[in-house]
Design an enzyme around this catalytic site. Sequence first.
Site, short mmCIF file in Angstrom:
data_model
loop_
_atom_site.label_atom_id
_atom_site.label_comp_id
_atom_site.label_asym_id
_atom_site.label_seq_id
_atom_site.Cartn_x
_atom_site.Cartn_y
_atom_site.Cartn_z
N HIS A 8 62.28 15.48 123.55
CA HIS A 8 62.13 16.66 122.70
C HIS A 8 61.15 17.62 123.38
CE1 HIS A 8 63.48 14.61 118.70
NE2 HIS A 8 64.49 15.16 119.34
N GLY A 55 70.14 19.63 125.51
CA GLY A 55 70.36 18.98 124.21
C GLY A 55 71.06 19.86 123.19
N ASP A 60 72.97 15.53 124.75
CA ASP A 60 72.74 14.22 124.14
C ASP A 60 74.07 13.55 123.77
OD1 ASP A 60 72.93 16.34 122.22
OD2 ASP A 60 72.23 14.97 120.66
N ASP A 80 59.81 13.59 119.28
CA ASP A 80 58.70 14.13 118.51
C ASP A 80 59.03 13.92 117.04
OD1 ASP A 80 56.71 15.53 117.29
OD2 ASP A 80 57.27 17.48 118.12
N HIS A 87 67.35 22.39 116.78
CA HIS A 87 68.16 22.54 118.00
C HIS A 87 68.00 21.37 118.97
CE1 HIS A 87 64.25 24.01 119.46
NE2 HIS A 87 64.68 23.63 120.66
N ASP A 90 69.74 14.78 118.74
CA ASP A 90 69.74 13.92 117.55
C ASP A 90 69.49 12.47 117.97
OD1 ASP A 90 70.12 12.68 115.13
OD2 ASP A 90 72.30 12.93 115.15
N ARG A 96 72.00 4.68 117.08
CA ARG A 96 73.13 3.91 116.55
C ARG A 96 74.01 3.41 117.68
NH1 ARG A 96 78.19 4.80 115.61
NH2 ARG A 96 78.08 7.03 115.91
#
Length: 134
Positions: A8, A55, A60, A80, A87, A90, A96
């Site tokens: 981040h 990102g 990502d 963070d 923006h 994720d 997951r």
Amino acid sequence: MNIALIAHDKKKKQMINFTKKYKDILSKHNLCATGTTGRLINEETNLDIERFLSGPLGGDQQIGSKIACDKIDLVIFLRDPLTAQPHEPDIIALMRLCDVHSVPIATNISTAEILLNALHREEVTNWREIKDRY
């Protein structure tokens, strides 16, 4: 090993310092990163990094696709948790995928150091072998 690096915005400096510290270990592996993080790491360390989109533009998700195809062995995502912006990448989706595919993921600098030190000592040479044992 194929290692993905993501950070981040407020953690990018920490990622750069981390990659400087562990440059010798990281240089022995295939590295990929989201666009801006990869560029900054490369500029500061000269490490060879496959760069995906930034990102916010889906980098990502590109890394997530590689995780789903068993082409990533370790993810270091310095996030963070307090001031992440909408923006930014994720973490939930990547966590997951890592859990589904038994890919280790570090979300903070302490865990990242533990995982890289384990790699360096070759205590764990192939995460996939561990996954297949159980």
